[in-house]
Design a protein around this motif. Structure first.
Motif, PDB file in Angstrom:
ATOM      1  N   VAL A 103       5.187  -5.413   2.702  1.00 55.23           N
ATOM      2  CA  VAL A 103       4.203  -5.374   1.628  1.00 55.23           C
ATOM      3  C   VAL A 103       3.773  -3.930   1.397  1.00 55.23           C
ATOM      4  O   VAL A 103       3.644  -3.149   2.346  1.00 55.23           O
ATOM      5  CB  VAL A 103       2.996  -6.292   1.946  1.00 55.23           C
ATOM      6  CG1 VAL A 103       2.364  -5.969   3.288  1.00 55.23           C
ATOM      7  CG2 VAL A 103       1.959  -6.254   0.839  1.00 55.23           C
ATOM      8  N   ILE A 104       3.548  -3.587   0.134  1.00 50.84           N
ATOM      9  CA  ILE A 104       3.272  -2.200  -0.250  1.00 50.84           C
ATOM     10  C   ILE A 104       2.134  -2.166  -1.272  1.00 50.84           C
ATOM     11  O   ILE A 104       2.120  -2.940  -2.227  1.00 50.84           O
ATOM     12  CB  ILE A 104       4.522  -1.548  -0.871  1.00 50.84           C
ATOM     13  CG1 ILE A 104       5.672  -1.502   0.138  1.00 50.84           C
ATOM     14  CG2 ILE A 104       4.210  -0.141  -1.382  1.00 50.84           C
ATOM     15  CD1 ILE A 104       7.018  -1.150  -0.475  1.00 50.84           C
ATOM     16  N   GLU A 105       1.203  -1.260  -1.052  1.00 45.82           N
ATOM     17  CA  GLU A 105       0.237  -0.877  -2.080  1.00 45.82           C
ATOM     18  C   GLU A 105       0.541   0.570  -2.449  1.00 45.82           C
ATOM     19  O   GLU A 105       0.466   1.461  -1.593  1.00 45.82           O
ATOM     20  CB  GLU A 105      -1.201  -1.008  -1.561  1.00 45.82           C
ATOM     21  CG  GLU A 105      -1.716  -2.429  -1.466  1.00 45.82           C
ATOM     22  CD  GLU A 105      -2.080  -3.020  -2.826  1.00 45.82           C
ATOM     23  OE1 GLU A 105      -2.807  -2.367  -3.599  1.00 45.82           O
ATOM     24  OE2 GLU A 105      -1.626  -4.148  -3.111  1.00 45.82           O
ATOM     25  N   LEU A 106       0.937   0.817  -3.696  1.00 42.47           N
ATOM     26  CA  LEU A 106       1.260   2.178  -4.111  1.00 42.47           C
ATOM     27  C   LEU A 106       0.403   2.598  -5.302  1.00 42.47           C
ATOM     28  O   LEU A 106      -0.323   1.800  -5.891  1.00 42.47           O
ATOM     29  CB  LEU A 106       2.755   2.334  -4.393  1.00 42.47           C
ATOM     30  CG  LEU A 106       3.448   1.412  -5.407  1.00 42.47           C
ATOM     31  CD1 LEU A 106       3.045   1.724  -6.840  1.00 42.47           C
ATOM     32  CD2 LEU A 106       4.954   1.519  -5.254  1.00 42.47           C
ATOM     33  N   HIS A 107       0.516   3.874  -5.645  1.00 44.11           N
ATOM     34  CA  HIS A 107      -0.402   4.488  -6.602  1.00 44.11           C
ATOM     35  C   HIS A 107       0.098   4.304  -8.036  1.00 44.11           C
ATOM     36  O   HIS A 107       0.701   5.191  -8.626  1.00 44.11           O
ATOM     37  CB  HIS A 107      -0.563   5.970  -6.275  1.00 44.11           C
ATOM     38  CG  HIS A 107      -1.770   6.583  -6.895  1.00 44.11           C
ATOM     39  ND1 HIS A 107      -3.004   6.619  -6.267  1.00 44.11           N
ATOM     40  CD2 HIS A 107      -1.955   7.170  -8.093  1.00 44.11           C
ATOM     41  CE1 HIS A 107      -3.876   7.216  -7.038  1.00 44.11           C
ATOM     42  NE2 HIS A 107      -3.277   7.563  -8.168  1.00 44.11           N
TER      43      HIS A 107
ATOM     44  N   ALA B   8       3.785 -11.246   6.891  1.00 49.85           N
ATOM     45  CA  ALA B   8       3.744  -9.786   6.768  1.00 49.85           C
ATOM     46  C   ALA B   8       3.488  -9.148   8.129  1.00 49.85           C
ATOM     47  O   ALA B   8       2.530  -9.497   8.820  1.00 49.85           O
ATOM     48  CB  ALA B   8       2.656  -9.377   5.779  1.00 49.85           C
ATOM     49  N   ARG B   9       4.342  -8.202   8.507  1.00 52.30           N
ATOM     50  CA  ARG B   9       4.220  -7.517   9.789  1.00 52.30           C
ATOM     51  C   ARG B   9       4.145  -5.996   9.650  1.00 52.30           C
ATOM     52  O   ARG B   9       3.547  -5.325  10.472  1.00 52.30           O
ATOM     53  CB  ARG B   9       5.389  -7.878  10.708  1.00 52.30           C
ATOM     54  CG  ARG B   9       5.501  -9.366  11.017  1.00 52.30           C
ATOM     55  CD  ARG B   9       6.462  -9.638  12.159  1.00 52.30           C
ATOM     56  NE  ARG B   9       6.010  -9.016  13.399  1.00 52.30           N
ATOM     57  CZ  ARG B   9       5.080  -9.542  14.210  1.00 52.30           C
ATOM     58  NH1 ARG B   9       4.506 -10.706  13.904  1.00 52.30           N
ATOM     59  NH2 ARG B   9       4.725  -8.919  15.309  1.00 52.30           N
ATOM     60  N   ILE B  10       4.751  -5.453   8.593  1.00 57.83           N
ATOM     61  CA  ILE B  10       4.715  -4.013   8.368  1.00 57.83           C
ATOM     62  C   ILE B  10       4.307  -3.766   6.918  1.00 57.83           C
ATOM     63  O   ILE B  10       4.859  -4.359   5.986  1.00 57.83           O
ATOM     64  CB  ILE B  10       6.073  -3.349   8.662  1.00 57.83           C
ATOM     65  CG1 ILE B  10       6.428  -3.505  10.141  1.00 57.83           C
ATOM     66  CG2 ILE B  10       6.045  -1.867   8.283  1.00 57.83           C
ATOM     67  CD1 ILE B  10       7.752  -2.870  10.525  1.00 57.83           C
ATOM     68  N   ALA B  11       3.325  -2.865   6.738  1.00 52.97           N
ATOM     69  CA  ALA B  11       2.790  -2.588   5.407  1.00 52.97           C
ATOM     70  C   ALA B  11       2.769  -1.086   5.159  1.00 52.97           C
ATOM     71  O   ALA B  11       2.515  -0.297   6.074  1.00 52.97           O
ATOM     72  CB  ALA B  11       1.378  -3.159   5.276  1.00 52.97           C
ATOM     73  N   LEU B  12       3.003  -0.697   3.912  1.00 55.96           N
ATOM     74  CA  LEU B  12       3.041   0.718   3.543  1.00 55.96           C
ATOM     75  C   LEU B  12       2.026   0.986   2.437  1.00 55.96           C
ATOM     76  O   LEU B  12       1.927   0.228   1.472  1.00 55.96           O
ATOM     77  CB  LEU B  12       4.431   1.110   3.039  1.00 55.96           C
ATOM     78  CG  LEU B  12       4.599   2.602   2.739  1.00 55.96           C
ATOM     79  CD1 LEU B  12       4.926   3.360   4.014  1.00 55.96           C
ATOM     80  CD2 LEU B  12       5.693   2.831   1.694  1.00 55.96           C
ATOM     81  N   GLN B  13       1.319   2.104   2.585  1.00 52.01           N
ATOM     82  CA  GLN B  13       0.342   2.542   1.587  1.00 52.01           C
ATOM     83  C   GLN B  13       0.740   3.912   1.058  1.00 52.01           C
ATOM     84  O   GLN B  13       1.076   4.814   1.819  1.00 52.01           O
ATOM     85  CB  GLN B  13      -1.047   2.629   2.219  1.00 52.01           C
ATOM     86  CG  GLN B  13      -2.116   3.206   1.315  1.00 52.01           C
ATOM     87  CD  GLN B  13      -3.410   3.476   2.053  1.00 52.01           C
ATOM     88  OE1 GLN B  13      -3.568   3.109   3.214  1.00 52.01           O
ATOM     89  NE2 GLN B  13      -4.350   4.121   1.402  1.00 52.01           N
ATOM     90  N   HIS B  14       0.682   4.066  -0.276  1.00 56.79           N
ATOM     91  CA  HIS B  14       1.022   5.331  -0.931  1.00 56.79           C
ATOM     92  C   HIS B  14      -0.091   5.688  -1.909  1.00 56.79           C
ATOM     93  O   HIS B  14      -0.460   4.892  -2.762  1.00 56.79           O
ATOM     94  CB  HIS B  14       2.355   5.174  -1.682  1.00 56.79           C
ATOM     95  CG  HIS B  14       2.610   6.241  -2.705  1.00 56.79           C
ATOM     96  ND1 HIS B  14       2.236   6.118  -4.027  1.00 56.79           N
ATOM     97  CD2 HIS B  14       3.213   7.453  -2.604  1.00 56.79           C
ATOM     98  CE1 HIS B  14       2.600   7.204  -4.691  1.00 56.79           C
ATOM     99  NE2 HIS B  14       3.194   8.028  -3.856  1.00 56.79           N
TER     100      HIS B  14
ATOM    101  N   GLY C  87       0.963  -1.768  11.045  1.00 59.62           N
ATOM    102  CA  GLY C  87       1.670  -2.865  11.688  1.00 59.62           C
ATOM    103  C   GLY C  87       0.738  -3.763  12.448  1.00 59.62           C
ATOM    104  O   GLY C  87      -0.359  -3.370  12.855  1.00 59.62           O
ATOM    105  N   LYS C  88       1.178  -5.011  12.665  1.00 61.03           N
ATOM    106  CA  LYS C  88       0.369  -5.969  13.413  1.00 61.03           C
ATOM    107  C   LYS C  88       0.334  -5.567  14.884  1.00 61.03           C
ATOM    108  O   LYS C  88       1.300  -4.984  15.400  1.00 61.03           O
ATOM    109  CB  LYS C  88       0.974  -7.365  13.280  1.00 61.03           C
ATOM    110  CG  LYS C  88       0.871  -7.905  11.867  1.00 61.03           C
ATOM    111  CD  LYS C  88       1.415  -9.303  11.746  1.00 61.03           C
ATOM    112  CE  LYS C  88       0.491 -10.329  12.408  1.00 61.03           C
ATOM    113  NZ  LYS C  88       0.869 -11.707  12.085  1.00 61.03           N
TER     114      LYS C  88
END
Length: 389
Positions: free
Chosen positions: A285-289, A368-374, A388-389
């Motif tokens: 899962v990703i939250e990006l700009h 969801a186990r790994i998430a990325l934020q940008h 990460g969890k």
């Protein structure tokens, strides 16, 4: 290896300018929600980093004092649209250095209606370095952010022979996600045809719903060491697996796509993947700009989610949403949730923490186990954070 723990998160519902409470009230609410989420007292916070770009110096203290006046260091953070993630970055550094065991990163903004503008017209603008590349690629006149991301989108279309429908499809995807987010400013679905037929605001192709709105709101994150989490019984924490900040290089001024932050994104993402020993395909899962949907498309490639020039196929295959390779912007993103600048990075952290805990309700990304934020700010800085969890 020692990890920093996200112990507690909180945020307000974002709203349009004129509908907000004072920044002090919004920020204090978000901080208190994060403290409640972490099940700790405010007296445990040893340092605080408050992010905002519209306001006098020491606004962070003014907001924090509504929660507690304990005499701790409070830092005011302004790094343009990446301010919230910069506050998170600094709080994490303080913990990793051993200086403190528990730190607060929070952000807030009261924005005015309309396009972003400078409040300091009597001195040099930090954005003047981008002007030559925008002029070289014939970017029409307009507010800086609109010109920068509009020119990047135009250059992408010309370079890869695609139409503006790809940006409209991304907007529609974001709106469909926001329907399930009670914290989002917009909750009405739109088709990509609706987006394409909306009012054009720049360069003959960018419509109003390809651009995020000015927004007011606040968000907060409590960070702590693993030892602090164990000592205080914090069992629902999320690990920050890796984090990196990058700023501009000379490459930023070679074409509009890099002037909008793609090079910084590539650099920060590569460092994060190397630190964590993962590749993009490991992310859930990703939250990006996505301040403009043109930037979301460019960021797919900057983060290595698809090949250069491969965004159109990536979007057509649904690899940016539920059922595809990644779920990108489950909150609705900046495009739909809103973009109160100082709060944005902490709101992204909050959203991803909820997904990793399994607390995201109807928009939950399964397993969801790994998430990325940008998070990107022109001028410039990009912060990429891996959880990460």
């Amino acid at each position: 290896m020692s990890y920093t723990i996200v112990a507690g998160v909180g945020m307000t519902k974002f709203c349009k300018p004129g509908q907000q409470q004072p920044y002090r009230v919004m920020a204090a609410q978000a901080i208190n929600d994060a403290l409640k989420d972490a099940s700790i007292n405010a007296s445990k916070i040893e340092q605080a980093y408050g992010a905002y770009i519209y306001g006098d110096s020491t606004c962070a203290q003014h907001a924090f004092y509504d929660v507690i006046q304990s005499g701790i260091p409070v830092f005011n953070v302004n790094n343009n649209c990446s301010s919230g993630s910069t506050a998170l970055y600094l709080a994490r550094q303080a913990i990793l250095s051993g200086q403190v065991e528990c730190a607060l990163a929070f952000g807030f903004e009261e924005m005015q209606p309309g396009a972003l503008g400078s409040h300091w017209d009597d001195r040099e603008s930090p954005f003047q370095r981008a002007e030559p590349v925008l002029e070289r690629f014939d970017a029409p006149d307009g507010p800086l952010a609109l010109r920068a991301f509009g020119a990047a989108g135009r250059h992408y279309m010309d370079k890869y022979n695609v139409g503006s429908d790809i940006f409209a499809k991304v907007s529609a995807k974001s709106r469909s996600h926001a329907v399930h987010n009670p914290y989002s400013m917009f909750s009405k679905t739109m088709t990509f045809e609706d987006v394409l037929q909306d009012r054009v605001i720049y360069d003959g192709y960018m419509t109003r719903t390809m651009a995020c709105p000015p927004t007011c709101g606040a968000a907060a994150t409590i960070l702590c060491s693993e030892a602090f989490a164990a000592k205080h019984g914090i069992k629902n924490g999320v690990k920050i697996l890796a984090q990196s900040m990058a700023t501009d290089t000379e490459k930023s001024w070679q074409d509009p796509i890099y002037a909008a932050g793609k090079g910084m994104t590539e650099m920060a993402a590569s460092q994060v993947y190397n630190q964590a020993g993962i590749c993009p395909s490991d992310i859930d899962v990703i939250e990006l700009h996505d301040c403009f949907t043109t930037n979301e498309v460019i960021t797919y490639e900057g983060l290595g989610l698809c090949a250069e020039g491969g965004a159109a196929e990536f979007i057509a295959n649904g690899d940016n949403t539920y059922g595809g390779k990644f779920v990108i912007g489950p909150s609705g993103g900046l495009m739909s949730k809103g973009h109160p600048i100082g709060a944005t990075g902490l709101a992204q952290c909050t959203e991803l923490t909820w997904h990793l805990r399994g607390q995201a309700g109807d928009r939950q990304v399964a397993d969801a186990r790994i998430a990325l934020q940008h998070n990107v700010g022109l001028g410039g800085a990009v912060v990429v954070t891996l959880y990460g969890k």
